[in-house]
Scaffold this motif. Structure first.
Motif, PDB file in Angstrom:
ATOM      1  N   ALA A   1       9.930   5.966   3.594  1.00 27.90           N
ATOM      2  CA  ALA A   1       8.606   6.452   2.911  1.00 27.90           C
ATOM      3  C   ALA A   1       8.088   7.574   3.668  1.00 27.90           C
ATOM      4  O   ALA A   1       7.561   7.632   4.870  1.00 27.90           O
ATOM      5  N   GLN A   2       7.917   8.454   2.995  1.00 24.85           N
ATOM      6  CA  GLN A   2       7.334   9.667   3.350  1.00 24.85           C
ATOM      7  C   GLN A   2       5.918   9.720   3.106  1.00 24.85           C
ATOM      8  O   GLN A   2       5.397   9.714   1.799  1.00 24.85           O
ATOM      9  N   GLY A   3       5.201  10.127   4.122  1.00 25.93           N
ATOM     10  CA  GLY A   3       3.514   9.929   3.660  1.00 25.93           C
ATOM     11  C   GLY A   3       2.911  11.360   3.536  1.00 25.93           C
ATOM     12  O   GLY A   3       3.563  12.271   4.001  1.00 25.93           O
ATOM     13  N   TYR A   4       1.865  11.443   2.909  1.00 25.39           N
ATOM     14  CA  TYR A   4       0.947  12.479   2.791  1.00 25.39           C
ATOM     15  C   TYR A   4       0.543  13.123   3.982  1.00 25.39           C
ATOM     16  O   TYR A   4       0.231  14.413   4.174  1.00 25.39           O
ATOM     17  N   ASP A   5       0.696  11.914   5.008  1.00 25.34           N
ATOM     18  CA  ASP A   5      -0.082  12.550   6.443  1.00 25.34           C
ATOM     19  C   ASP A   5       1.298  13.132   7.351  1.00 25.34           C
ATOM     20  O   ASP A   5       0.904  13.589   8.343  1.00 25.34           O
ATOM     21  N   GLY A   6       2.258  13.360   6.528  1.00 23.13           N
ATOM     22  CA  GLY A   6       3.403  13.808   7.453  1.00 23.13           C
ATOM     23  C   GLY A   6       4.264  13.117   8.087  1.00 23.13           C
ATOM     24  O   GLY A   6       5.359  13.323   8.643  1.00 23.13           O
ATOM     25  N   GLU A   7       3.880  11.794   8.223  1.00 25.55           N
ATOM     26  CA  GLU A   7       4.612  10.803   8.738  1.00 25.55           C
ATOM     27  C   GLU A   7       5.815  10.047   8.132  1.00 25.55           C
ATOM     28  O   GLU A   7       5.701  10.137   6.973  1.00 25.55           O
ATOM     29  N   MET A   8       6.934   9.774   8.781  1.00 27.59           N
ATOM     30  CA  MET A   8       8.137   8.903   7.880  1.00 27.59           C
ATOM     31  C   MET A   8       7.923   7.499   8.248  1.00 27.59           C
ATOM     32  O   MET A   8       8.045   7.218   9.657  1.00 27.59           O
ATOM     33  N   TYR A   9       7.756   6.725   7.411  1.00 29.50           N
ATOM     34  CA  TYR A   9       7.736   5.244   7.674  1.00 29.50           C
ATOM     35  C   TYR A   9       8.885   4.651   7.153  1.00 29.50           C
ATOM     36  O   TYR A   9       9.375   4.782   6.204  1.00 29.50           O
TER      37      TYR A   9
ATOM     38  N   SER B   1      30.218  -0.215   1.572  1.00 29.80           N
ATOM     39  CA  SER B   1      29.542   1.066   1.350  1.00 29.80           C
ATOM     40  C   SER B   1      28.211   0.646   1.235  1.00 29.80           C
ATOM     41  O   SER B   1      27.826  -0.463   0.917  1.00 29.80           O
ATOM     42  N   THR B   2      27.187   1.583   1.658  1.00 31.72           N
ATOM     43  CA  THR B   2      25.644   1.522   1.472  1.00 31.72           C
ATOM     44  C   THR B   2      25.451   2.375   0.365  1.00 31.72           C
ATOM     45  O   THR B   2      25.744   3.509   0.147  1.00 31.72           O
ATOM     46  N   LEU B   3      24.616   1.786  -0.641  1.00 27.33           N
ATOM     47  CA  LEU B   3      24.154   2.335  -1.786  1.00 27.33           C
ATOM     48  C   LEU B   3      22.964   3.034  -1.709  1.00 27.33           C
ATOM     49  O   LEU B   3      21.882   2.609  -1.123  1.00 27.33           O
ATOM     50  N   ARG B   4      22.718   4.264  -2.167  1.00 32.68           N
ATOM     51  CA  ARG B   4      21.321   4.752  -2.274  1.00 32.68           C
ATOM     52  C   ARG B   4      21.057   4.748  -3.599  1.00 32.68           C
ATOM     53  O   ARG B   4      21.609   5.040  -4.591  1.00 32.68           O
ATOM     54  N   ILE B   5      19.582   4.042  -3.702  1.00 28.54           N
ATOM     55  CA  ILE B   5      19.155   3.480  -4.934  1.00 28.54           C
ATOM     56  C   ILE B   5      17.830   4.509  -5.152  1.00 28.54           C
ATOM     57  O   ILE B   5      17.199   4.512  -4.442  1.00 28.54           O
ATOM     58  N   PRO B   6      17.451   4.729  -6.748  1.00 28.76           N
ATOM     59  CA  PRO B   6      16.359   5.274  -6.847  1.00 28.76           C
ATOM     60  C   PRO B   6      15.146   4.393  -6.568  1.00 28.76           C
ATOM     61  O   PRO B   6      15.385   3.028  -7.258  1.00 28.76           O
ATOM     62  N   CYS B   7      14.011   4.609  -6.548  1.00 24.86           N
ATOM     63  CA  CYS B   7      13.046   3.856  -6.394  1.00 24.86           C
ATOM     64  C   CYS B   7      11.607   4.558  -6.757  1.00 24.86           C
ATOM     65  O   CYS B   7      11.553   5.750  -6.060  1.00 24.86           O
ATOM     66  N   GLY B   8      10.661   3.953  -7.384  1.00 24.41           N
ATOM     67  CA  GLY B   8       9.564   4.568  -7.642  1.00 24.41           C
ATOM     68  C   GLY B   8       8.186   3.748  -7.119  1.00 24.41           C
ATOM     69  O   GLY B   8       8.442   2.431  -6.913  1.00 24.41           O
ATOM     70  N   VAL B   9       7.151   4.372  -7.416  1.00 31.15           N
ATOM     71  CA  VAL B   9       5.890   3.570  -6.923  1.00 31.15           C
ATOM     72  C   VAL B   9       5.180   3.250  -8.381  1.00 31.15           C
ATOM     73  O   VAL B   9       4.793   4.229  -8.924  1.00 31.15           O
ATOM     74  N   ASN B  10       4.667   1.990  -8.393  1.00 27.95           N
ATOM     75  CA  ASN B  10       4.183   1.678  -9.500  1.00 27.95           C
ATOM     76  C   ASN B  10       2.814   1.131  -9.205  1.00 27.95           C
ATOM     77  O   ASN B  10       2.564  -0.140  -8.749  1.00 27.95           O
TER      78      ASN B  10
ATOM     79  N   LEU C   1       0.488   2.386  -0.909  1.00 27.88           N
ATOM     80  CA  LEU C   1       1.549   2.881  -1.792  1.00 27.88           C
ATOM     81  C   LEU C   1       0.934   4.332  -2.276  1.00 27.88           C
ATOM     82  O   LEU C   1       1.803   5.337  -2.506  1.00 27.88           O
ATOM     83  N   GLU C   2      -0.501   4.329  -2.404  1.00 28.98           N
ATOM     84  CA  GLU C   2      -0.839   5.725  -3.008  1.00 28.98           C
ATOM     85  C   GLU C   2      -0.682   6.980  -1.810  1.00 28.98           C
ATOM     86  O   GLU C   2      -0.861   8.137  -2.440  1.00 28.98           O
ATOM     87  N   ASN C   3      -0.459   6.438  -0.916  1.00 23.54           N
ATOM     88  CA  ASN C   3      -0.175   7.434   0.240  1.00 23.54           C
ATOM     89  C   ASN C   3       1.224   7.953   0.364  1.00 23.54           C
ATOM     90  O   ASN C   3       1.419   8.762   1.462  1.00 23.54           O
ATOM     91  N   ILE C   4       2.004   7.568  -0.786  1.00 26.28           N
ATOM     92  CA  ILE C   4       3.390   7.887  -0.379  1.00 26.28           C
ATOM     93  C   ILE C   4       3.642   9.126  -1.371  1.00 26.28           C
ATOM     94  O   ILE C   4       3.457   9.250  -2.422  1.00 26.28           O
ATOM     95  N   SER C   5       4.345  10.054  -0.532  1.00 29.62           N
ATOM     96  CA  SER C   5       4.753  11.296  -1.456  1.00 29.62           C
ATOM     97  C   SER C   5       6.161  11.239  -1.822  1.00 29.62           C
ATOM     98  O   SER C   5       6.647  12.255  -2.460  1.00 29.62           O
ATOM     99  N   GLY C   6       7.120  10.807  -1.061  1.00 27.39           N
ATOM    100  CA  GLY C   6       8.350  10.624  -1.448  1.00 27.39           C
ATOM    101  C   GLY C   6       9.007   9.184  -0.719  1.00 27.39           C
ATOM    102  O   GLY C   6       8.564   8.475   0.187  1.00 27.39           O
TER     103      GLY C   6
END
Length: 232
Positions: free
Chosen positions: A174-182, A136-145, A107-112
């Motif tokens: 999840a966008q990683g600091y390594d530039g990859e999208m997971y 419909s599909t709902l876009r929901i806010p989400c954070g890293v704890n 989780l610490e490697n997530i940039s967005g």
């Protein structure tokens, strides 16, 4: 129109009326057809996102407080009569949920992060409280704890579609600091249909750390040379 503290309304003739009271301070929830008790509707704007293809994705609504009465009788009265008072109790027309995602590593490697949940109603009628049967599909806010090492969100929705047997699919991008999208997908239909609105999901996966490039420039055998630089 009256403020939140209430107030006097003049010029209403005796008779039977429909009463609808709601707040006007929402950030994302919109209203349409406000001139009609039966069709005034709360909705949110559609969100354009390539991640969901042709899905009808909507912005998360914020709470809209509503009081309604389909038959308020305003009596005949004279100037000697006291004021006719209507008391209205407001309540939200939205459903509130919490979402916690556990077991996802790195989780610490997530940039967005962006999270979507399918299977929601698209709007609600204020006069009746009836929810739209359009999905419909709902876009929901989400954070890293990082303290509890989980993904966490609290969000509102117009609710489940009445009588729907469709699935509730949770998609995490999840966008990683390594530039990859997971991306991760979980079917949470069973949880979503429960009366308990606390969703807890286990996702097995890992967000990898940013890798060093391996290029470490180095210069050996420095020769020190000191010279005066004239300044004009």
């Amino acid at each position: 129109y009256c403020g939140p503290e209430g107030g006097a309304v003049y010029g209403i003739k005796p008779g039977h009326y429909g009463l609808l009271v709601y707040n006007y301070d929402t950030e994302y929830t919109r209203l349409k057809d406000e001139g009609n008790f039966g069709t005034v509707c709360a909705y949110t704007e559609r969100v354009n996102t390539k991640a969901r293809g042709d899905d009808y994705v909507i912005q998360e609504p914020d709470h809209l407080l509503v009081a309604r009465d389909s038959d308020v009788v305003v009596p005949y009265f004279t100037e000697q009569d006291s004021d006719f008072v209507i008391r209205a109790g407001l309540s939200t027309i939205m459903d509130s949920y919490s979402l916690r995602v556990d077991s996802l590593e790195g989780l610490e490697n997530i940039s967005g992060i962006t999270v979507f949940l399918t299977g929601h109603s698209r709007s609600t009628l204020l006069g009746s409280g009836e929810r739209s049967d359009k999905v419909s599909t709902l876009r929901i806010p989400c954070g890293v704890n990082l303290r509890e090492y989980c993904l966490y969100s609290e969000f509102c929705t117009f609710g489940k579609i009445p009588g729907s047997t469709g699935k509730a699919i949770l998609n995490i991008y999840a966008q990683g600091y390594d530039g990859e999208m997971y991306s991760f997908e979980e079917d949470i239909t069973e949880q979503y249909l429960r009366p308990d609105h606390h969703l807890r999901v286990v996702v097995h996966g890992k967000i990898h750390p940013k890798q060093d490039s391996g290029f470490e420039p180095r210069v050996d055998n420095w020769n020190t040379e000191i010279k005066d630089i004239p300044l004009e």
